[in-house]
Design a protein around this motif. Structure first.
Motif, mmCIF file in Angstrom:
data_model
loop_
_atom_site.group_PDB
_atom_site.id
_atom_site.type_symbol
_atom_site.label_atom_id
_atom_site.label_comp_id
_atom_site.label_asym_id
_atom_site.label_seq_id
_atom_site.Cartn_x
_atom_site.Cartn_y
_atom_site.Cartn_z
ATOM 1 N N ALA A 89 11.827 -3.275 -11.131
ATOM 2 C CA ALA A 89 11.202 -2.323 -10.218
ATOM 3 C C ALA A 89 10.199 -1.466 -10.990
ATOM 4 O O ALA A 89 10.533 -0.868 -12.009
ATOM 5 C CB ALA A 89 12.268 -1.438 -9.574
ATOM 6 N N VAL A 90 8.977 -1.431 -10.499
ATOM 7 C CA VAL A 90 7.945 -0.622 -11.135
ATOM 8 C C VAL A 90 6.914 -0.240 -10.078
ATOM 9 O O VAL A 90 6.343 -1.106 -9.417
ATOM 10 C CB VAL A 90 7.277 -1.382 -12.307
ATOM 11 C CG1 VAL A 90 6.776 -2.754 -11.873
ATOM 12 C CG2 VAL A 90 6.155 -0.558 -12.909
ATOM 13 N N ARG B 149 -9.584 -4.135 1.384
ATOM 14 C CA ARG B 149 -8.565 -3.237 1.941
ATOM 15 C C ARG B 149 -8.209 -2.139 0.935
ATOM 16 O O ARG B 149 -8.357 -2.331 -0.272
ATOM 17 C CB ARG B 149 -7.298 -4.023 2.303
ATOM 18 C CG ARG B 149 -7.500 -5.052 3.406
ATOM 19 C CD ARG B 149 -6.195 -5.748 3.729
ATOM 20 N NE ARG B 149 -6.364 -6.781 4.732
ATOM 21 C CZ ARG B 149 -5.371 -7.539 5.190
ATOM 22 N NH1 ARG B 149 -4.140 -7.385 4.728
ATOM 23 N NH2 ARG B 149 -5.609 -8.465 6.117
ATOM 24 N N PRO B 150 -7.718 -0.996 1.437
ATOM 25 C CA PRO B 150 -7.275 0.050 0.511
ATOM 26 C C PRO B 150 -6.057 -0.426 -0.279
ATOM 27 O O PRO B 150 -5.300 -1.281 0.193
ATOM 28 C CB PRO B 150 -6.893 1.215 1.449
ATOM 29 C CG PRO B 150 -7.534 0.901 2.753
ATOM 30 C CD PRO B 150 -7.604 -0.584 2.842
ATOM 31 N N PRO B 151 -5.832 0.103 -1.474
ATOM 32 C CA PRO B 151 -4.649 -0.280 -2.244
ATOM 33 C C PRO B 151 -3.370 0.159 -1.534
ATOM 34 O O PRO B 151 -3.351 1.162 -0.822
ATOM 35 C CB PRO B 151 -4.835 0.454 -3.574
ATOM 36 C CG PRO B 151 -5.753 1.589 -3.258
ATOM 37 C CD PRO B 151 -6.656 1.082 -2.182
ATOM 38 N N VAL B 152 -2.317 -0.618 -1.730
ATOM 39 C CA VAL B 152 -1.025 -0.353 -1.090
ATOM 40 C C VAL B 152 0.017 -0.087 -2.171
ATOM 41 O O VAL B 152 0.109 -0.832 -3.156
ATOM 42 C CB VAL B 152 -0.593 -1.555 -0.224
ATOM 43 C CG1 VAL B 152 0.785 -1.316 0.375
ATOM 44 C CG2 VAL B 152 -1.611 -1.805 0.879
ATOM 45 N N LEU B 153 0.814 0.970 -1.998
ATOM 46 C CA LEU B 153 1.881 1.276 -2.939
ATOM 47 C C LEU B 153 3.001 0.255 -2.812
ATOM 48 O O LEU B 153 3.438 -0.078 -1.713
ATOM 49 C CB LEU B 153 2.439 2.676 -2.671
ATOM 50 C CG LEU B 153 3.652 3.088 -3.506
ATOM 51 C CD1 LEU B 153 3.277 3.194 -4.980
ATOM 52 C CD2 LEU B 153 4.233 4.402 -2.986
ATOM 53 N N ALA B 154 3.449 -0.262 -3.929
ATOM 54 C CA ALA B 154 4.590 -1.167 -3.960
ATOM 55 C C ALA B 154 5.514 -0.742 -5.088
ATOM 56 O O ALA B 154 5.123 0.018 -5.983
ATOM 57 C CB ALA B 154 4.124 -2.608 -4.158
ATOM 58 N N PHE B 155 6.747 -1.238 -5.042
ATOM 59 C CA PHE B 155 7.720 -0.918 -6.083
ATOM 60 C C PHE B 155 8.048 -2.155 -6.917
ATOM 61 O O PHE B 155 9.090 -2.228 -7.549
ATOM 62 C CB PHE B 155 9.000 -0.352 -5.449
ATOM 63 C CG PHE B 155 8.754 0.867 -4.600
ATOM 64 C CD1 PHE B 155 7.998 1.929 -5.071
ATOM 65 C CD2 PHE B 155 9.274 0.954 -3.323
ATOM 66 C CE1 PHE B 155 7.765 3.047 -4.296
ATOM 67 C CE2 PHE B 155 9.052 2.082 -2.526
ATOM 68 C CZ PHE B 155 8.298 3.126 -3.024
ATOM 69 N N ASP C 59 11.919 -3.202 -4.074
ATOM 70 C CA ASP C 59 11.490 -2.283 -3.019
ATOM 71 C C ASP C 59 12.689 -1.590 -2.370
ATOM 72 O O ASP C 59 12.685 -0.378 -2.162
ATOM 73 C CB ASP C 59 10.695 -3.040 -1.952
ATOM 74 C CG ASP C 59 9.318 -3.472 -2.438
ATOM 75 O OD1 ASP C 59 8.853 -2.959 -3.470
ATOM 76 O OD2 ASP C 59 8.713 -4.334 -1.779
ATOM 77 N N ALA C 60 13.719 -2.374 -2.042
ATOM 78 C CA ALA C 60 14.889 -1.802 -1.376
ATOM 79 C C ALA C 60 15.633 -0.840 -2.290
ATOM 80 O O ALA C 60 15.997 0.273 -1.886
ATOM 81 C CB ALA C 60 15.820 -2.919 -0.909
ATOM 82 N N ALA C 61 15.872 -1.254 -3.525
ATOM 83 C CA ALA C 61 16.626 -0.410 -4.451
ATOM 84 C C ALA C 61 15.871 0.874 -4.776
ATOM 85 O O ALA C 61 16.471 1.956 -4.884
ATOM 86 C CB ALA C 61 16.941 -1.186 -5.733
ATOM 87 N N THR C 62 14.547 0.772 -4.931
ATOM 88 C CA THR C 62 13.758 1.971 -5.202
ATOM 89 C C THR C 62 13.791 2.924 -4.010
ATOM 90 O O THR C 62 13.936 4.144 -4.178
ATOM 91 C CB THR C 62 12.305 1.603 -5.528
ATOM 92 O OG1 THR C 62 12.281 0.735 -6.663
ATOM 93 C CG2 THR C 62 11.492 2.848 -5.846
#
Length: 204
Positions: free
Chosen positions: A111-112, A121-127, A141-144
């Motif tokens: 996870a990062v 497209r605009p950048p999208v935050l991900a984990f 994503d779920a654990a974060t």
């Protein structure tokens, strides 16, 4: 002005983003790791194809995007993840017992937080990393998201149904965190049971 801990970012779009990943965690646990639901025993799917079907159908029911790239092998791996996520729900304020397990998931699935972007497209935050596998991406994503809920003091909103013979989980989004049941059927069962107990007590 008092800042609501759950709205600590001040940006509802970010809160809804986190909530979407929490809801996916709820879905995985309920579909793959729960053996009691709505007053009866249930058998979680035991094979990759059946697990994949269950996940896809639950995503559609919840209004979340299905993943055509989800394979039976991915579904088997997600069943293991679901079992590890299960203790997070219903722990209330007693989170110490499951924090280590959640931390291990975050590390194991890399996870990062980072930004994923496309030219138009605009950048999208991900984990998760842009090159992460589906299992690593969903788990990270779920654990974060769960860790963020716990980290802002809202872990008690990660609930398990309080009705008899139901272990389904849910994310309590009520203003005062007062939800006790996974759905209306379990709420009605609990009310009927309480009524019968009161009637029995009066006749003793």
């Amino acid at each position: 002005m008092t800042v609501d801990p759950w709205r600590i970012t001040g940006q509802p779009q970010i809160d809804s983003y986190v909530e979407r990943h929490v809801q996916r965690a709820v879905l995985l646990v309920n579909e793959l790791a729960v053996d009691q639901a709505h007053g009866r025993k249930v058998a979680p799917p035991a094979t990759g194809p059946d697990r994949r079907t269950a996940i896809q159908e639950a995503l559609a029911t919840a209004g979340l995007p299905r993943s055509e790239s989800l394979t039976p092998a991915d579904a088997d791996a997600l069943a293991v993840v679901a079992a590890e996520l299960r203790p997070v729900f219903g722990a209330g304020a007693r989170t110490e017992s499951m924090i280590e397990g959640l931390n291990q998931l975050l590390v194991r699935h890399a996870a990062v937080p980072n930004l994923h972007g496309q030219p138009d497209r605009p950048p999208v935050l991900a984990f998760h990393r842009a090159d992460a596998s589906l299992v690593d991406a969903w788990t990270a994503d779920a654990a974060t998201a769960l860790a963020m809920v716990i980290g802002v003091g809202q872990g008690a909103r990660l609930r398990s149904c309080e009705a008899t013979s139901c272990a389904r989980t849910f994310f309590d989004t009520t203003r005062n965190a007062s939800r006790r049941f996974c759905g209306l059927s379990c709420q009605n069962r609990a009310k009927a049971s309480a009524y019968r107990q009161r009637r029995a007590a009066k006749t003793d």
